[in-house]
Design a protein around this motif. Structure first.
Motif, PDB file in Angstrom:
ATOM      1  N   ASN A   1       7.007 -24.057  -2.675  1.00  0.00           N
ATOM      2  CA  ASN A   1       7.677 -25.110  -3.415  1.00  0.00           C
ATOM      3  C   ASN A   1       8.107 -26.168  -2.418  1.00  0.00           C
ATOM      4  N   VAL A   2       8.213 -27.407  -2.878  1.00  0.00           N
ATOM      5  CA  VAL A   2       8.703 -28.485  -2.025  1.00  0.00           C
ATOM      6  C   VAL A   2       9.951 -29.060  -2.679  1.00  0.00           C
ATOM      7  N   MET A   3      10.979 -29.312  -1.871  1.00  0.00           N
ATOM      8  CA  MET A   3      12.186 -29.868  -2.463  1.00  0.00           C
ATOM      9  C   MET A   3      12.903 -30.836  -1.539  1.00  0.00           C
ATOM     10  N   ALA A   4      13.543 -31.810  -2.173  1.00  0.00           N
ATOM     11  CA  ALA A   4      14.385 -32.779  -1.478  1.00  0.00           C
ATOM     12  C   ALA A   4      15.580 -33.036  -2.386  1.00  0.00           C
ATOM     13  N   TYR A   5      16.617 -33.661  -1.839  1.00  0.00           N
ATOM     14  CA  TYR A   5      17.790 -33.877  -2.697  1.00  0.00           C
ATOM     15  C   TYR A   5      18.627 -35.057  -2.224  1.00  0.00           C
ATOM     16  N   ILE A   6      19.441 -35.524  -3.144  1.00  0.00           N
ATOM     17  CA  ILE A   6      20.499 -36.489  -2.849  1.00  0.00           C
ATOM     18  C   ILE A   6      21.819 -35.754  -3.048  1.00  0.00           C
TER      19      ILE A   6
ATOM     20  N   PRO B   1      24.944 -40.465  -6.732  1.00  0.00           N
ATOM     21  CA  PRO B   1      25.413 -39.676  -7.881  1.00  0.00           C
ATOM     22  C   PRO B   1      26.617 -38.815  -7.521  1.00  0.00           C
ATOM     23  N   LYS B   2      27.466 -38.561  -8.511  1.00  0.00           N
ATOM     24  CA  LYS B   2      28.628 -37.686  -8.293  1.00  0.00           C
ATOM     25  C   LYS B   2      28.176 -36.250  -8.006  1.00  0.00           C
ATOM     26  N   ARG B   3      27.170 -35.797  -8.755  1.00  0.00           N
ATOM     27  CA  ARG B   3      26.605 -34.467  -8.527  1.00  0.00           C
ATOM     28  C   ARG B   3      25.336 -34.592  -7.691  1.00  0.00           C
ATOM     29  N   SER B   4      24.971 -33.506  -7.060  1.00  0.00           N
ATOM     30  CA  SER B   4      23.719 -33.514  -6.316  1.00  0.00           C
ATOM     31  C   SER B   4      22.539 -33.538  -7.286  1.00  0.00           C
ATOM     32  N   VAL B   5      21.458 -34.149  -6.851  1.00  0.00           N
ATOM     33  CA  VAL B   5      20.222 -34.186  -7.634  1.00  0.00           C
ATOM     34  C   VAL B   5      19.122 -33.564  -6.786  1.00  0.00           C
TER      35      VAL B   5
ATOM     36  N   HIS C   1      17.169 -42.472 -16.068  1.00  0.00           N
ATOM     37  CA  HIS C   1      18.427 -42.818 -16.748  1.00  0.00           C
ATOM     38  C   HIS C   1      19.159 -41.565 -17.226  1.00  0.00           C
ATOM     39  N   THR C   2      18.410 -40.620 -17.774  1.00  0.00           N
ATOM     40  CA  THR C   2      19.014 -39.384 -18.280  1.00  0.00           C
ATOM     41  C   THR C   2      19.608 -38.568 -17.138  1.00  0.00           C
ATOM     42  N   ALA C   3      18.864 -38.458 -16.049  1.00  0.00           N
ATOM     43  CA  ALA C   3      19.366 -37.731 -14.876  1.00  0.00           C
ATOM     44  C   ALA C   3      20.598 -38.418 -14.298  1.00  0.00           C
ATOM     45  N   TRP C   4      20.576 -39.732 -14.268  1.00  0.00           N
ATOM     46  CA  TRP C   4      21.719 -40.510 -13.771  1.00  0.00           C
ATOM     47  C   TRP C   4      22.969 -40.200 -14.593  1.00  0.00           C
ATOM     48  N   GLU C   5      22.803 -40.175 -15.914  1.00  0.00           N
ATOM     49  CA  GLU C   5      23.930 -39.886 -16.808  1.00  0.00           C
ATOM     50  C   GLU C   5      24.469 -38.481 -16.567  1.00  0.00           C
ATOM     51  N   LEU C   6      23.582 -37.512 -16.460  1.00  0.00           N
ATOM     52  CA  LEU C   6      24.005 -36.125 -16.245  1.00  0.00           C
ATOM     53  C   LEU C   6      24.692 -35.946 -14.899  1.00  0.00           C
ATOM     54  N   ALA C   7      24.221 -36.670 -13.909  1.00  0.00           N
ATOM     55  CA  ALA C   7      24.765 -36.535 -12.558  1.00  0.00           C
ATOM     56  C   ALA C   7      26.090 -37.258 -12.380  1.00  0.00           C
ATOM     57  N   ASN C   8      26.394 -38.206 -13.258  1.00  0.00           N
ATOM     58  CA  ASN C   8      27.591 -39.034 -13.064  1.00  0.00           C
ATOM     59  C   ASN C   8      28.682 -38.836 -14.113  1.00  0.00           C
ATOM     60  N   ARG C   9      28.455 -38.012 -15.112  1.00  0.00           N
ATOM     61  CA  ARG C   9      29.476 -37.762 -16.119  1.00  0.00           C
ATOM     62  C   ARG C   9      30.671 -37.036 -15.472  1.00  0.00           C
ATOM     63  N   ASP C  10      31.856 -37.261 -16.040  1.00  0.00           N
ATOM     64  CA  ASP C  10      33.051 -36.589 -15.519  1.00  0.00           C
ATOM     65  C   ASP C  10      32.934 -35.084 -15.650  1.00  0.00           C
ATOM     66  N   GLU C  11      32.432 -34.606 -16.788  1.00  0.00           N
ATOM     67  CA  GLU C  11      32.278 -33.173 -17.020  1.00  0.00           C
ATOM     68  C   GLU C  11      30.799 -32.820 -17.153  1.00  0.00           C
ATOM     69  N   ARG C  12      30.416 -31.675 -16.653  1.00  0.00           N
ATOM     70  CA  ARG C  12      29.046 -31.219 -16.796  1.00  0.00           C
ATOM     71  C   ARG C  12      28.753 -30.889 -18.257  1.00  0.00           C
ATOM     72  N   VAL C  13      27.512 -30.970 -18.657  1.00  0.00           N
ATOM     73  CA  VAL C  13      27.182 -30.673 -20.052  1.00  0.00           C
ATOM     74  C   VAL C  13      27.492 -29.208 -20.364  1.00  0.00           C
TER      75      VAL C  13
ATOM     76  N   GLU D   1      27.575 -28.994  -7.556  1.00  0.00           N
ATOM     77  CA  GLU D   1      26.917 -28.989  -8.857  1.00  0.00           C
ATOM     78  C   GLU D   1      25.611 -29.773  -8.730  1.00  0.00           C
ATOM     79  N   VAL D   2      24.574 -29.319  -9.416  1.00  0.00           N
ATOM     80  CA  VAL D   2      23.262 -29.947  -9.223  1.00  0.00           C
ATOM     81  C   VAL D   2      22.532 -30.162 -10.541  1.00  0.00           C
ATOM     82  N   VAL D   3      21.903 -31.325 -10.636  1.00  0.00           N
ATOM     83  CA  VAL D   3      20.954 -31.626 -11.697  1.00  0.00           C
ATOM     84  C   VAL D   3      19.569 -31.506 -11.082  1.00  0.00           C
ATOM     85  N   ILE D   4      18.721 -30.687 -11.679  1.00  0.00           N
ATOM     86  CA  ILE D   4      17.368 -30.493 -11.153  1.00  0.00           C
ATOM     87  C   ILE D   4      16.367 -31.299 -11.974  1.00  0.00           C
TER      88      ILE D   4
END
Length: 337
Positions: free
Chosen positions: A110-115, A173-177, A322-334, A123-126
Motif C-alpha cells: 500500500n502507498v500512503m501520504a497524509y496532511i 485541516p483540523k483533523r489529519s487526512v 469538498h466532502t473530505a474538507w467538511e469532515l476534516a474541519n467540523r467541530d465534532e466528528r460524524v 483523528e483521521v479522515v481517509i
C-alpha cells in the motif's frame, strides 16, 4: 442612562461577534472553493496518461508494472513535499506475498501520504483508492485500467495537492487526512484488509470515515443522456449524519445527481461489498463509495485514458475534496448510528 449605554455596548458587541462569525463561515466556504480549483482536468489527464500507460503493464498485484505504479505515486508525494505517516521518506506499507493466498505475483505494498491535522491530529479522515489492476491478458494485451482505478488514483493525488496548498497557507485541516492507495483490490480487497486488520497506521477508533473512490471517470449506459451523475454507495449504512453532510455539500456546491440504485440492500450487484471501503465498514467506520458504474470497457484492454470524461472527473474529484474538507474541519466528528 448607564443601563441604556451598557445595553447599547452589548448590542454592538453581539452584532459585531455575529457578523464576524458569519464572515468566518463565508471565508471558509471561499477557501474550500479556492483550493478545490487547484484540482484541474488538465493535471488529472496528464497524470492518468502516465499511470494508465502500457509502461505500467496493467499494474497486476506484485508484478513489475505495479512496482512502477507505486514508485510513480511515491514520487508525486515526494515532489509535492507531502509526507508519509509511516516514517520519513517511507511511503510503502509492505505486504508479503503469502498474505495474498497465491493470487499475487509477489510481495506488494500500500502507498500512503497524509496532511497532519492542526487541532485534532490523532483523528483521521481517509480517502482511498486502489492502485492495482488486472495485468496482461493471455494474448499479451495490456489492461490499462484508466477508469478502474486510475481515475481514483489520480483523484487522490490531486486532492492531496489541494490539501497541501491549504496547509502551506495556514489553512490546513483540523483533523489529519490520509491518502491511502491500496493494493490487491482486484484479487480480493487484500490491501485494505491488511491496513484495517493487520496494521492500521491510525487506530481504527480514531478513524472518522473512509471516502473510497473506485471508477469515477466514465459514464454508464443508464446516464448517457444526463452525465451529471455519480453513484453513491454506503453513505447512510452506518451514519445518517455522514449521508446528510454529503448531500448538503453537493447541494451547496455542485448539484450532481446522486444515484443510490446500488445502495439498496437488495442490489443484485452487491457493489457495497466489492470495493475497499467495505473493510472499513465491517469495523463500524462510516464510508462513502463513489462510483460511475460499469461500462463496455470494464476489465478489458480498452479501458484506456482517451475514453475518460475529464470534465466529469474534475467535477467529481472536487466534490469528494469538498466532502473530505467538511469532515476534516467540523467541530465534532460524524456520529455512528
Amino acid at each position: 442612562m448607564k443601563k441604556i449605554t451598557t445595553l447599547l455596548i452589548l448590542t454592538v458587541l453581539i452584532s459585531s461577534c455575529s457578523s464576524s462569525q458569519s464572515k468566518k463561515k463565508l471565508q471558509a466556504s471561499s477557501l474550500v472553493i479556492d483550493y478545490a480549483k487547484s484540482i484541474t482536468k488538465e493535471e488529472l489527464k496528464e497524470a492518468l496518461y502516465i499511470y494508465a500507460s502500457n509502461d505500467f503493464e496493467g499494474r497486476k498485484t506484485g508484478a513489475s508494472g505495479q512496482k512502477k505504479a507505486v514508485e510513480f505515486i511515491k514520487k508525486y508525494y515526494v515532489n509535492n513535499n507531502i509526507p508519509s505517516p509511516i516514517a520519513n521518506g517511507d511511503y510503502f506499507q509492505k505486504i508479503p506475498e503469502a498474505y495474498f493466498k497465491g493470487r499475487a505475483s509477489g510481495d506488494s505494498e500500500n502507498v500512503m501520504a497524509y496532511i497532519k491535522g492542526s487541532e485534532k491530529p490523532n483523528e483521521v479522515v481517509i480517502i482511498s483508492a486502489h492502485l492495482d489492476h488486472i495485468g496482461v491478458t493471455k494474448d499479451g494485451l495490456i489492461n490499462n485500467g484508466a477508469d478502474d482505478d486510475g481515475s481514483g488514483t489520480v483523484a487522490l493525488l490531486e486532492m492531496a495537492e489541494a490539501f497541501k496548498l491549504a496547509a502551506d497557507k495556514g489553512h490546513g485541516p483540523k483533523r489529519s487526512v490520509l491518502f491511502l492507495h491500496v493494493t490487491g483490490e482486484e484479487i480480493g480487497l487484500f490491501g485494505s484488509k491488511y491496513y484495517v486488520e493487520e496494521n492500521p497506521i491510525f487506530p481504527l477508533k480514531n478513524t472518522v470515515a473512509d471516502l473510497n473512490i473506485d471508477m469515477i471517470g466514465r459514464i454508464d449506459d443508464k446516464h448517457k443522456n444526463n452525465s451529471n451523475y455519480l453513484y453513491l454507495i454506503g453513505s447512510d449504512k452506518l451514519s445518517k449524519e455522514l449521508h446528510n453532510i454529503s448531500e448538503a455539500v453537493n447541494n451547496k456546491y455542485f448539484n450532481i445527481n446522486f444515484d443510490y440504485t446500488f445502495n439498496e440492500d437488495d442490489d443484485p450487484n452487491r457493489f457495497y461489498y466489492r470495493s475497499d471501503h467495505y473493510n472499513f465498514a465491517k469495523n463500524n467506520i462510516p464510508v462513502i463509495f463513489y462510483f460511475n458504474g460499469t461500462h463496455d470497457d470494464y476489465h478489458k484492454p480498452t479501458d484506456t485514458p482517451d475514453k475518460i470524461e475529464y470534465d466529469l472527473l474534475e467535477k467529481r474529484t472536487r466534490l469528494i475534496f469538498h466532502t473530505a474538507w467538511e469532515l476534516a474541519n467540523r467541530d465534532e466528528r460524524v456520529k455512528v448510528d
